[in-house]
Design a protein around this motif. Structure first.
Motif, mmCIF file in Angstrom:
data_model
loop_
_atom_site.group_PDB
_atom_site.id
_atom_site.type_symbol
_atom_site.label_atom_id
_atom_site.label_comp_id
_atom_site.label_asym_id
_atom_site.label_seq_id
_atom_site.Cartn_x
_atom_site.Cartn_y
_atom_site.Cartn_z
ATOM 1 N N GLY A 106 -9.059 26.638 24.050
ATOM 2 C CA GLY A 106 -9.053 27.974 23.469
ATOM 3 C C GLY A 106 -10.324 28.736 23.780
ATOM 4 O O GLY A 106 -10.285 29.937 24.093
ATOM 5 N N LEU A 107 -11.455 28.041 23.726
ATOM 6 C CA LEU A 107 -12.737 28.674 24.055
ATOM 7 C C LEU A 107 -12.759 29.080 25.525
ATOM 8 O O LEU A 107 -13.256 30.166 25.871
ATOM 9 N N ALA A 108 -12.209 28.218 26.379
ATOM 10 C CA ALA A 108 -12.158 28.539 27.814
ATOM 11 C C ALA A 108 -11.296 29.773 28.061
ATOM 12 O O ALA A 108 -11.623 30.609 28.919
ATOM 13 N N VAL A 109 -10.196 29.905 27.294
ATOM 14 C CA VAL A 109 -9.336 31.085 27.419
ATOM 15 C C VAL A 109 -10.108 32.343 27.041
ATOM 16 O O VAL A 109 -10.047 33.370 27.735
ATOM 17 N N VAL A 120 -4.935 33.370 31.069
ATOM 18 C CA VAL A 120 -3.571 33.805 30.763
ATOM 19 C C VAL A 120 -2.895 34.357 32.012
ATOM 20 O O VAL A 120 -1.684 34.228 32.205
ATOM 21 N N ARG A 121 -3.696 34.951 32.895
ATOM 22 C CA ARG A 121 -3.148 35.447 34.161
ATOM 23 C C ARG A 121 -2.724 34.271 35.043
ATOM 24 O O ARG A 121 -1.696 34.301 35.707
ATOM 25 N N THR A 122 -3.544 33.212 35.030
ATOM 26 C CA THR A 122 -3.245 32.037 35.843
ATOM 27 C C THR A 122 -2.009 31.310 35.341
ATOM 28 O O THR A 122 -1.181 30.841 36.127
ATOM 29 N N LEU A 123 -1.858 31.219 34.020
ATOM 30 C CA LEU A 123 -0.786 30.417 33.440
ATOM 31 C C LEU A 123 0.520 31.177 33.233
ATOM 32 O O LEU A 123 1.597 30.607 33.395
ATOM 33 N N LEU A 124 0.450 32.444 32.860
ATOM 34 C CA LEU A 124 1.662 33.196 32.522
ATOM 35 C C LEU A 124 1.981 34.312 33.514
ATOM 36 O O LEU A 124 3.144 34.544 33.833
ATOM 37 N N SER A 156 -4.335 37.303 26.032
ATOM 38 C CA SER A 156 -5.311 36.214 26.128
ATOM 39 C C SER A 156 -5.803 35.807 24.747
ATOM 40 O O SER A 156 -5.970 34.615 24.454
ATOM 41 N N TYR A 157 -6.041 36.807 23.879
ATOM 42 C CA TYR A 157 -6.494 36.507 22.517
ATOM 43 C C TYR A 157 -5.393 35.764 21.747
ATOM 44 O O TYR A 157 -5.679 34.810 21.013
ATOM 45 N N PHE A 158 -4.153 36.205 21.907
ATOM 46 C CA PHE A 158 -3.038 35.497 21.265
ATOM 47 C C PHE A 158 -2.938 34.069 21.796
ATOM 48 O O PHE A 158 -2.690 33.124 21.038
ATOM 49 N N PHE A 159 -3.129 33.933 23.100
ATOM 50 C CA PHE A 159 -3.057 32.633 23.761
ATOM 51 C C PHE A 159 -4.127 31.698 23.202
ATOM 52 O O PHE A 159 -3.860 30.536 22.890
#
Length: 252
Positions: A106-109, A120-124, A156-159
């Protein structure tokens, strides 16, 4: 031109039931039912039980070249769990470890939102799922790039929030269930119980939250570009859908 090494890598097809069986059910049964001295014993049951998710994760990494940050953290998590049990450390360390792994993700996000490559761009929002180039062209044409980037930042914040939820729930669950000294049969049984309970109580809600985030992202793309989901699917996914439709029509 595709390199020989990449051409030899087989396609990776998601196998959620196999993942669940190997990573959750089998280890849990071993820890809960075979930790007694009349069976495997505490140490052997712990080693064998943890060997299943650890071995499966390594197999996925080597076989399909799925080298990613979360997979590596998963392997580290399993290794730390085994270390706590084998070294007979205080069970409180298990709760800390269970909370630390999702907290680090979460911190990395959150940190990644300040970089050019938010996770979030990389994953979703990536070319393996969506036709990113097509979406980007439409955003530029409609002059909605800045608005989309702001929505992506919110996603990203939601993620990151999903990992915060996992971190808190992991800590509560570990403190609630695993109360026996590490290195004992009771510790192994409680560890197996925690693994089983964590799936419906943590993994499934986290998956639902992830789906809602993707839906939020998709609704944003829909509103800003006017495209339907079929129109912005990644080309290789769209081709598969067309092939399925053609095959279904042919059978009829």
């Amino acid at each position: 031109m595709t390199s020989p090494s990449s051409s030899n890598v087989p396609d990776h097809k998601p196998r959620p039931w196999v993942d669940l069986l190997v990573s959750i059910i089998i280890p849990s049964v071993i820890l809960m039912k075979f930790s007694g001295d009349e069976y495997l014993g505490n140490v052997n049951a712990l080693v064998i039980g943890l060997a299943f998710p650890l071995g499966w994760g390594l197999f996925e990494l080597i076989r399909y070249h799925k080298k990613n940050f979360i997979a590596v953290l998963g392997l580290i998590s399993v290794g730390l769990t085994g270390g706590i049990g084998l070294l007979e450390l205080d069970a409180g360390w298990l709760a800390i470890k269970e909370a630390a792994i999702p907290a680090i993700i979460g911190l990395a996000v959150l940190v990644s939102t300040r970089t050019k490559y938010p996770l979030v761009r990389t994953l979703l929002y990536n070319p393996s799922v969506l036709d990113v180039a097509k979406i980007q062209r439409s955003l530029e044409e409609h002059r909605r790039v800045d608005e989309f980037e702001e929505r992506l930042r919110k996603a990203s914040y939601f993620f990151a929030g999903t990992f915060l939820f996992s971190s808190i729930m992991n800590y509560i669950l570990a403190k609630w269930i695993v109360v026996s000294p590490s290195g004992t049969q009771a510790f192994n049984e409680e560890l197996g119980q925690m693994t089983l309970v964590s799936y419906p109580m943590i993994a499934i809600p986290s998956m639902v939250m992830m789906m809602l985030i993707f839906y939020y992202l998709w609704r944003t793309i829909r509103r800003l570009t006017g495209f339907t989901l079929d129109e912005v699917m990644a080309p290789h996914l769209a081709e598969k859908e067309k092939a399925k439709a053609t095959e279904s029509t042919t059978r009829k």
